[in-house]
Design an enzyme around this catalytic site. Sequence first.
Site, PDB file in Angstrom:
ATOM      1  N   ALA A   1      -5.862   1.110  -2.498  1.00 56.77           N
ATOM      2  CA  ALA A   1      -4.292   0.456  -1.909  1.00 56.77           C
ATOM      3  C   ALA A   1      -3.920   1.447  -0.979  1.00 56.77           C
ATOM      4  CB  ALA A   1      -3.586   0.063  -3.093  1.00 56.77           C
TER       5      ALA A   1
ATOM      6  N   ASP B   1      -9.996   0.081  -7.039  1.00 60.36           N
ATOM      7  CA  ASP B   1      -8.582  -0.509  -6.481  1.00 60.36           C
ATOM      8  C   ASP B   1      -8.729   0.539  -5.371  1.00 60.36           C
ATOM      9  OD1 ASP B   1      -6.229  -1.428  -5.700  1.00 60.36           O
ATOM     10  OD2 ASP B   1      -5.571  -1.014  -7.697  1.00 60.36           O
TER      11      ASP B   1
ATOM     12  N   TRP C   1      -1.344   2.232 -12.819  1.00 58.85           N
ATOM     13  CA  TRP C   1      -0.125   1.340 -12.300  1.00 58.85           C
ATOM     14  C   TRP C   1       0.137   0.327 -13.330  1.00 58.85           C
ATOM     15  CZ3 TRP C   1      -1.019  -3.471  -9.106  1.00 58.85           C
ATOM     16  CH2 TRP C   1       0.022  -3.990  -8.489  1.00 58.85           C
TER      17      TRP C   1
ATOM     18  N   LYS D   1       0.340  -0.857   2.110  1.00 56.42           N
ATOM     19  CA  LYS D   1       0.644   0.237   2.569  1.00 56.42           C
ATOM     20  C   LYS D   1      -0.102   0.938   3.948  1.00 56.42           C
ATOM     21  CE  LYS D   1       1.889   0.008  -1.826  1.00 56.42           C
ATOM     22  NZ  LYS D   1       1.417  -0.887  -2.813  1.00 56.42           N
TER      23      LYS D   1
HETATM   24  C1  LMR Z   1       4.443  -0.076  -6.595  1.00 57.46           C
HETATM   25  O1  LMR Z   1       3.606   0.621  -7.191  1.00 57.46           O
HETATM   26  O2  LMR Z   1       5.500   0.245  -6.858  1.00 57.46           O
HETATM   27  C2  LMR Z   1       4.081  -1.076  -5.745  1.00 57.46           C
HETATM   28  O3  LMR Z   1       2.608  -1.444  -5.691  1.00 57.46           O
HETATM   29  C3  LMR Z   1       5.036  -2.385  -5.872  1.00 57.46           C
HETATM   30  C4  LMR Z   1       4.610  -3.104  -7.108  1.00 57.46           C
HETATM   31  O4  LMR Z   1       4.237  -4.313  -6.770  1.00 57.46           O
HETATM   32  O5  LMR Z   1       4.536  -2.516  -8.194  1.00 57.46           O
END
Ligand code: LMR
Length: 398
Positions: free
Chosen positions: A213, A211, A130, A246
């Site tokens: 999420a 993590d 991410w 989420k």
């Molecule tokens: C994403 O991955 O799009 C979300 O978790 C929003 C973000 O803050 O990046």
Amino acid sequence: MLERLPPQPPDALLAVMAAFAADQSPDKVDLGVGVYKDERGATPVMAAVKAAEARLIAAQHSKAYVGPAGNRTFAAFLEQLVLGADHPALVEGRVATLQTPGGCGALRLIADLIVRTGAADEILIGAPTWANHHPLLTSAGLKAQPMPYYDITLGQLKFQEMLSTLEAQREGTVVLLQASCHNPTGADLDPAQWSEVAAVLERRRLIPLIDMAYQGLGNGLDEDAASVRLLASRLPEVLISVSCSKSFGLYRERVGAVVLVARSAAEASVGFAHLQMLARRSYSMAPDHGAAIVATLGSDPALVDAWRTELDAMRTRVNGLRHLLAEALAAEYGDRRYDHIATQRGMFSILGALTPDVVTRLARDEHVYTAPDGRINLAGLPEARVGYVAAAIRRVVP
Ligand code: LMR
């Protein structure tokens, strides 16, 4: 003073959100930001969450501070959700949970805690990951080291390379792992692979930072937590960041937690005290509203059931869209190059090693907005638009 600052480019994902909002085309499809959407493209408040919130508002008589550790009912509910009520670490009292402003707040506090121990100054981070993991964790002073995770071109895990990298680490190294619904790839380890990872972490005495999420959006609430539960039963210390954005649809309320699994109750309590101090030094007191909603929901079995049912429906919808898109892409390309989209889990998959030019053309010419790394959010794809999106991808992605 401020004149000394260089211009700051906008965050790449936030820029995609702005570009989508500005696009006037009726064809536009938002597969960018990672929020759940329904068939109409809305991100509704879950009904069970709304009911809990109404109850909370009716019953709440004060807005006085809750303190740096946050809501304790919330913390107890969340650690049971994550670890399972009868997990040995919970039964032995080796778990401490601190409410945080979102999963990001949890990641940042964990990074601060790691730095504070003086035991590690590096963190192993899978590639790709991410986009905000690196900035979040390195801002605390940790140095990021890469770990192979997924081959974007082939659409498959680099599991053996990941294992070899883990094998080569020195004792005490912290490793960032994602519990399920991997962001951005959608490619999760299977249970046998998690066992192998647990064995290496155990043998090399490495410390996982997990993590979590997207609990409930992959294969189910318990299934998505199996990796965390396994590692917490095999390893003496596990650091867990949890996001309720989420799973409860509480994005803007910023609800999350650090769940610390420690060697002993005494060490859990010392770690918890340090986390409270770090929170106090950073933002002082926990925000209340979102966590109080989750606590209210978690205190009523009927609301928990209703929430689970809604979450099941969201997961089923996303997994159904995965199959529809994989089939539509197979029809467009005349081959099965995108079949992994059907079997991956969570909201995301990656369309391939796309150049920035291809990502731009998808947005500008086809009005299909992806994250800058070619990540697509399946939940943002209305069923009625699957054919359009598959054809658009075929026109732009070689
Ligand atoms: C994403 O991955 O799009 C979300 O978790 C929003 C973000 O803050 O990046």
